[in-house]
Design a protein around this motif. Structure first.
Motif, short mmCIF file in Angstrom:
data_model
loop_
_atom_site.label_atom_id
_atom_site.label_comp_id
_atom_site.label_asym_id
_atom_site.label_seq_id
_atom_site.Cartn_x
_atom_site.Cartn_y
_atom_site.Cartn_z
N LEU A 169 43.04 57.32 19.37
CA LEU A 169 42.35 56.15 18.82
C LEU A 169 42.73 54.84 19.51
N GLY A 170 43.87 54.86 20.26
CA GLY A 170 44.51 53.59 20.60
C GLY A 170 44.26 53.03 21.98
N ALA A 171 43.20 53.47 22.68
CA ALA A 171 42.90 52.85 23.98
C ALA A 171 41.97 51.66 23.73
N ILE A 172 42.42 50.79 22.87
CA ILE A 172 41.64 49.61 22.47
C ILE A 172 42.61 48.54 22.00
N GLY A 173 42.22 47.29 22.17
CA GLY A 173 43.04 46.18 21.69
C GLY A 173 42.28 44.88 21.82
N THR A 174 42.75 43.87 21.11
CA THR A 174 42.10 42.56 21.13
C THR A 174 43.13 41.51 21.49
N ALA A 175 42.76 40.60 22.39
CA ALA A 175 43.67 39.52 22.75
C ALA A 175 42.88 38.26 23.02
N GLU A 176 43.61 37.15 23.04
CA GLU A 176 43.03 35.88 23.48
C GLU A 176 43.33 35.74 24.96
N TRP A 177 42.28 35.68 25.74
CA TRP A 177 42.42 35.66 27.19
C TRP A 177 42.08 34.28 27.71
N THR A 178 42.92 33.75 28.58
CA THR A 178 42.69 32.42 29.15
C THR A 178 42.51 32.54 30.66
N GLY A 179 41.48 31.85 31.16
CA GLY A 179 41.24 31.89 32.60
C GLY A 179 40.06 31.02 32.99
N VAL A 180 39.67 31.16 34.24
CA VAL A 180 38.58 30.36 34.79
C VAL A 180 37.30 31.19 34.70
N PRO A 181 36.22 30.61 34.17
CA PRO A 181 34.97 31.38 34.16
C PRO A 181 34.57 31.77 35.59
N LEU A 182 34.23 33.04 35.77
CA LEU A 182 33.76 33.50 37.07
C LEU A 182 32.57 32.66 37.53
N ALA A 183 31.74 32.24 36.55
CA ALA A 183 30.55 31.43 36.86
C ALA A 183 30.94 30.14 37.60
N HIS A 184 32.11 29.59 37.27
CA HIS A 184 32.57 28.36 37.92
C HIS A 184 32.76 28.60 39.42
N LEU A 185 33.41 29.69 39.77
CA LEU A 185 33.62 30.00 41.19
C LEU A 185 32.31 30.33 41.89
N LEU A 186 31.43 31.03 41.18
CA LEU A 186 30.14 31.39 41.79
C LEU A 186 29.32 30.13 42.08
N ARG A 187 29.38 29.18 41.17
CA ARG A 187 28.68 27.90 41.41
C ARG A 187 29.27 27.20 42.63
N ARG A 188 30.60 27.18 42.70
CA ARG A 188 31.25 26.51 43.84
C ARG A 188 30.88 27.17 45.16
N ALA A 189 30.79 28.50 45.14
CA ALA A 189 30.47 29.22 46.39
C ALA A 189 28.98 29.12 46.73
N GLY A 190 28.14 28.93 45.72
CA GLY A 190 26.71 28.82 45.97
C GLY A 190 26.07 30.18 46.20
N VAL A 191 25.64 30.81 45.10
CA VAL A 191 25.08 32.17 45.19
C VAL A 191 23.67 32.12 45.79
N ASP A 192 23.40 33.02 46.75
CA ASP A 192 22.06 33.09 47.35
C ASP A 192 21.02 33.52 46.32
N ASP A 193 19.77 33.16 46.58
CA ASP A 193 18.69 33.49 45.65
C ASP A 193 18.52 34.99 45.47
N GLY A 194 18.72 35.76 46.53
CA GLY A 194 18.46 37.21 46.46
C GLY A 194 19.60 38.02 45.87
N ALA A 195 20.64 37.38 45.38
CA ALA A 195 21.80 38.13 44.87
C ALA A 195 21.44 38.88 43.60
N VAL A 196 21.90 40.12 43.50
CA VAL A 196 21.64 40.91 42.28
C VAL A 196 22.92 41.34 41.59
N ALA A 197 24.05 41.31 42.28
CA ALA A 197 25.26 41.88 41.70
C ALA A 197 26.50 41.20 42.26
N VAL A 198 27.59 41.32 41.51
CA VAL A 198 28.88 40.79 41.95
C VAL A 198 29.90 41.92 41.93
#
Lengths: 379, 379
Positions: free
Chosen positions: B101-130
């Protein structure tokens, strides 16, 4: 299909290989031809048989057996090799049907070019693939696998499907197909491993994108590591390969005699350019004589006149083929192919002895199963 | 990570699950949090650590740990469930880490949104996946598999990668990550099974087409049979599920008493709308009380006041959750998910007895391994 010469590797579904001696004959007799099934053999009624052609086409078709046989036909000489041919020699052992040398054969196949039907149906501009489905159904065996029964099927690139030699065949060496070989209609896809030559075809679907089905990922797939990260791809072309038919593994030959080493060589969509033979475990190589005229989709037999050593000893024979693209058989199996496309140079150990009496070789080993002996050799 | 309370399921690579009692706590303590590794734990130096962001972007990035920690951060409460959680209860047994039953857990995670880095890098229009790659490398175990070592990696749809809650996390419950949990930086992909939350991230690549790698086909994949022919897809969203924490399997309870049944319920990207409990093997269902406020990416604990039967007997308890999309736990495991996404209602057998002395129950069974007992129950 009760020829005593065939070697049963699995009874349910029926999987039967040819004795290695079939490689000594250019055309393989129908009743010695290997049989590879995934599911029980379907028994189709030629009266009610219909082949559907649909998907990304202008005019879907529905064709009877009689109509198909009335269409313009073509006969091609094609070698079919099962993708797992030689699997039983792999170390460590791999799961799957334990084929030795005989999951291969050559026949003259007669049928209607798939391209003819595709032209009649009118393929859409955006089509990239042709999905070819058999009437055989069952539960697949490799993980990961979907739940329940699926039909055996295979997908061809649209360019391959439109080649004139890709047939919807109904005759094999001038005889109507038997149920074991796909009656009433099977695909013949020259140059591709046998799994592409779907038997009992009832459905052909033109696709606008590549499918990610069981038969393209879990089974009959390989890993392409060329672009940095390995990606799974469906198996397609037969890789360059040769086999030694004579002498057999652990055969005893007399010293200081002429001995004709024989074999066959083949390569999917290329022609065999050269076969070499080593009698010293790969130290030195000698050019073998190619017997058959070069044909794009058929094997070429070869032979080499070996002068056996004057002294009693063990010799390791190896054959190595090269095709017209320069591709040569490798020394070792490529693990990215899993238990498929086994085309490395396979050593054949031969004992040079003046007589059995003085050989000191345990005769029970000689009558043992070939793959066990080969296994010991490779360790 | 030497807490005696954790249950080791595999030592090399280290795979450790939480005792079931963690489901009774809303936030899982770091040293009781399950650990799922595929390969040996990499020890990265925060001084030399660099995160590369490249592929289909205008400006590839190369970011240090210090730079990442200086960027705008976000804290999210997210439940992570391993895709194989509950695997040990499957009949027949499946290979893979035998989680209960125990391969599960809940935590408060702190970090930088991946979206922030993607905006900084400038994702191409044709991108479908990361494509998100960890520093851990090794030979994969499931067939079909490529030859040699590969890095653990996972691919997200571009839309998911751009959601604000997808984090490059460096803190877990307000503490810096430990090596076991992905130090210095790991992904947190809320709503997806744990395999998407790649640890030890060193490389992010924006892609113009979906990869067909090992991690998208052989491992962490399922079969989608919705469109006629099953196709293999990468696992993504956590499916609706609940678990009974108390009573435990084969617990003995007194007759005619109030007994508080407790548990937790969760669903990937939806909220838990309802939990029901049956004490008669699924004949009748009672609504349980949900304890925690509903949050999109976190579990909700629940409880139910059970009046135990007056007579000695065996009761089969089942819990069943429904989420805000109307999805409900199924009765049986969906075989198209292989040994993943195990969310069927799991029966818990409880013995109602006035005392141990008169129970007639073999006590050695009670102290036996839970999964064996559950196994017998399900047969």
């Amino acid at each position: 299909m009760d020829s005593a010469a065939l070697i049963v590797r699995e009874k349910e579904p029926l999987n039967v290989e040819s004795p290695a001696c079939v490689l000594d004959s250019f055309l393989t007799p129908n009743d010695l031809f290997f049989i590879r099934n995934h599911f029980p053999i379907p028994r189709l009624n030629p009266e009610s048989y219909r082949l559907r052609v649909d998907g990304a086409v202008a005019d879907p078709l529905r064709i009877s057996y009689e109509e198909l046989r009335a269409m313009p036909s073509r006969t091609s000489t094609v070698t079919l090799e099962c993708a797992g041919n030689g699997r039983s020699f792999l170390q460590p052992r791999k799961s799957g049907v334990p084929w030795e040398l005989g999951a291969i054969g050559t026949a003259e196949w007669t049928g209607v070019p798939l391209a003819h039907l595709l032209r009649r149906a009118g393929v859409d501009d955006g089509a990239v693939a042709v999905f070819v489905e058999g009437a055989d159904r069952g539960e697949p065996t490799n993980d990961p696998k979907p739940d329940g029964e699926i039909a055996f099927a295979r997908t061809l690139p649209i360019e391959k499907a439109q080649e004139p030699d890709v047939l919807l065949a109904y005759r094999m060496n001038a005889r109507d197909l038997t149920p074991e070989h796909g009656f009433p209609v099977r695909a013949i896809v020259p140059g591709y491993y046998g799994m592409a030559s779907v038997k009992w075809i009832t459905h052909i679907e033109v696709l606008r994108e590549w499918p990610r089905g069981y038969w393209e990922t879990s089974e009959y797939s390989y890993w392409d590591a060329a672009e940095g990260r390995p990606i799974v791809r469906p198996l397609d072309k037969i890789r360059v390969k040769s086999a030694i038919v004579r002498p057999r593994m652990h055969e005893i030959v007399r010293p200081n005699m002429g001995y004709r080493v024989t074999g066959a060589a083949w390569s999917g969509t290329s022609e065999i350019a050269k076969v070499e033979l080593s009698v010293d475990g790969g130290e030195t190589w000698n050019v073998a004589r190619l017997l058959d005229a070069s044909r794009r989709y058929a094997w070429r037999r070869w032979e080499y006149e070996w002068r056996t050593p004057a002294q009693s000893r063990m010799c390791v024979l190896l054959s190595r083929a090269r095709d017209s693209t320069g591709a040569t058989q490798p020394d070792h199996h490529d693990a990215n192919y899993g238990s498929y496309a086994i085309n490395y140079t396979l050593p054949v150990e031969v004992f040079v002895r003046s007589s059995m009496r003085s050989s000191g070789i345990r005769t029970e080993s000689i009558s043992g199963r070939v793959e066990n002996l080969v296994g010991e050799t490779l360790l």
